[in-house]
Write an enzyme that holds these catalytic residues in place. Structure first.
Site, PDB file in Angstrom:
ATOM      1  N   HIS A 295      -6.663  33.472  -6.755  1.00 19.72           N
ATOM      2  CA  HIS A 295      -5.406  33.821  -6.091  1.00 19.72           C
ATOM      3  C   HIS A 295      -5.035  32.811  -5.001  1.00 19.72           C
ATOM      4  O   HIS A 295      -5.884  32.365  -4.236  1.00 19.72           O
ATOM      5  CB  HIS A 295      -5.445  35.244  -5.523  1.00 19.72           C
TER       6      HIS A 295
ATOM      7  N   ASP B   5      -9.814  31.430   1.477  1.00 18.40           N
ATOM      8  CA  ASP B   5      -9.698  32.636   0.640  1.00 18.40           C
ATOM      9  C   ASP B   5      -8.242  32.770   0.214  1.00 18.40           C
ATOM     10  O   ASP B   5      -7.424  33.274   0.973  1.00 18.40           O
ATOM     11  CB  ASP B   5     -10.153  33.844   1.455  1.00 18.40           C
TER      12      ASP B   5
ATOM     13  N   GLU C  40      -2.943  39.036  -4.444  1.00 21.50           N
ATOM     14  CA  GLU C  40      -4.288  39.622  -4.562  1.00 21.50           C
ATOM     15  C   GLU C  40      -4.635  40.425  -3.322  1.00 21.50           C
ATOM     16  O   GLU C  40      -5.282  41.476  -3.416  1.00 21.50           O
ATOM     17  CB  GLU C  40      -5.318  38.510  -4.781  1.00 21.50           C
ATOM     18  N   GLU C  41      -4.205  39.935  -2.164  1.00 21.58           N
ATOM     19  CA  GLU C  41      -4.521  40.623  -0.914  1.00 21.58           C
ATOM     20  C   GLU C  41      -3.768  41.941  -0.773  1.00 21.58           C
ATOM     21  O   GLU C  41      -4.053  42.730   0.124  1.00 21.58           O
ATOM     22  CB  GLU C  41      -4.204  39.719   0.283  1.00 21.58           C
TER      23      GLU C  41
ATOM     24  N   ASP D 150     -13.394  33.582  -6.633  1.00 21.69           N
ATOM     25  CA  ASP D 150     -12.980  34.009  -5.290  1.00 21.69           C
ATOM     26  C   ASP D 150     -14.048  33.552  -4.301  1.00 21.69           C
ATOM     27  O   ASP D 150     -14.998  32.850  -4.674  1.00 21.69           O
ATOM     28  CB  ASP D 150     -12.774  35.528  -5.245  1.00 21.69           C
TER      29      ASP D 150
ATOM     30  N   HIS E 166     -11.153  36.280   6.063  1.00 19.78           N
ATOM     31  CA  HIS E 166     -10.028  37.041   6.614  1.00 19.78           C
ATOM     32  C   HIS E 166      -9.871  36.789   8.113  1.00 19.78           C
ATOM     33  O   HIS E 166      -9.582  37.714   8.891  1.00 19.78           O
ATOM     34  CB  HIS E 166     -10.151  38.530   6.319  1.00 19.78           C
TER      35      HIS E 166
END
Length: 356
Positions: free
Chosen positions: A67, A178, A212-213, A235, A322
């Site tokens: 992603h 990410d 995706e998030e 990922d 994150h």
């Protein structure tokens, strides 16, 4: 890592792509991958689907997905003094947001700002050390609400300022590792497959997914349309090689020790064994991670779309996931490329995909 590839990685990481607003990153993916694949196209959700050999008869369909969206923020309202209130896209610890430089991507243009919070001198003792995610704002320097409203509207996406930096030990720090690191791996696998003297015989789809998030929407739609026999999600995963790293949660995962191969209830045991066998045969360093339930990646959508797919999960070790600055290792990335490249080549019409 070859110069052109590294430049692509840098360019990709610098793009702003909060979930649902991935266009800038996807343009970079399309520009890079286009010359290497038979075709690349988009869809209604902004996914990019690159294809190799997609008119083959009786060939396994392999989908490689990562992603391109990243965590971010969104404007909600404007205070009388011109400060812009925000909420999160995806999720980050509010404590790491305070003081960050950000850019509001408004319809009228981009506006730089700083995430503000009152100074510790102005806080009551019980407020200190606590950050309420609903009490943050962006200070763009606007003088009042009227000035801000001329430029900013509710729903404008906000991204962290690009901060790519090379560290020691072939580690890199940047926003959006990410999962732009995974998109880079997918892109390089597709490039290598296209440049073989003897071309791979499988139908291969390299997908840079969106959202995706925010509930995996991009993976849901692309896997539903492709209907792969084999699905590989790329990922990042949590490192535990730092103070307070919780090895009891995900095991001992270290930067520089190789990509992480997931094993768990949502992962094909046959493909897990194949990945491990290839890694050991080709002397590719790897690590393992137990994934007992949902993976929290695109794999969760890919494995159950349509009639389902034999699925595998390859992850890149990542510190500070994150957050506005994440750290990954270039050697881990290169070894992930090598592992998935060899894996795709190993799949044939005779490969057993249905567990006994």
């Amino acid at each position: 890592m070859r110069k052109e590839s590294k430049n692509y990685l840098k360019k990709l990481l610098k793009q702003s792509s909060p979930s649902g607003f991935e266009q800038a990153a996807q343009r970079v993916v399309e520009e890079y991958l286009g010359p290497f694949v038979d075709s690349i196209s988009g869809d209604y959700l902004g996914n990019r689907i690159a294809k190799l050999n997609c008119n083959k008869q009786n060939a396994p369909k392999i989908m490689i997905a990562a992603h391109c969206d990243e965590i971010g923020l969104m404007t909600t309202s404007i205070e009388d003094d011109g400060q812009v209130r925000i909420t999160q896209i995806g999720g980050a610890d509010p404590a790491v947001l305070v003081g960050q430089f950000v850019i509001i991507h408004a319809e009228s243009g981009d506006y730089a700002g700083v995430i503000g919070r009152k100074a510790i001198h102005m806080m009551k003792e019980e407020e200190q050390g606590k950050v309420d995610k609903n009490a943050l704002w962006i200070d763009c320097g606007f003088m009042d609400k009227k000035e801000a409203q001329k430029r900013i509207g509710a729903g404008d996406p906000v991204s962290f300022v690009s901060n790519f930096q090379e560290l020691s030990g072939q580690n890199i720090a940047s926003k959006g590792c990410d999962d732009k690191a995974g998109v880079f791996v997918m892109s390089e696998v597709m490039r290598l497959l296209s440049q073989q003297k003897v071309r791979v015989k499988n139908e291969v789809y390299g997908v840079s997914t969106t959202r995706e998030e925010t509930e995996l929407q991009g993976a849901i739609t692309t896997s539903s349309s492709i209907k792969p026999d084999v699905a590989i999600a790329i990922d990042v995963t949590h490192c535990t090689d730092f103070p307070e790293g919780d090895k009891s949660a995900v095991g001992e995962i270290r930067l520089g020790n190789g990509p992480v191969v997931g094993k768990g209830s949502g992962i094909s045991p046959l493909l897990f064994k194949k990945l491990i066998s290839i890694a050991e045969k080709k002397k590719i360093p790897y690590q393992r991670e137990a994934v007992p339930n949902e993976t929290g990646t695109d794999l969760d959508a890919m494995q159950v779309s349509g009639n389902g797919a034999a699925s595998a999960l390859v992850m890149i070790p990542c510190r500070y996931m994150h957050s506005p600055t994440e750290i990954v290792n270039l050697k881990d990335i290169e070894h992930a490329i090598q592992l998935i490249f060899e894996f795709v080549k190993s799949i044939t019409p005779d490969t057993q995909l249905i567990p006994d």
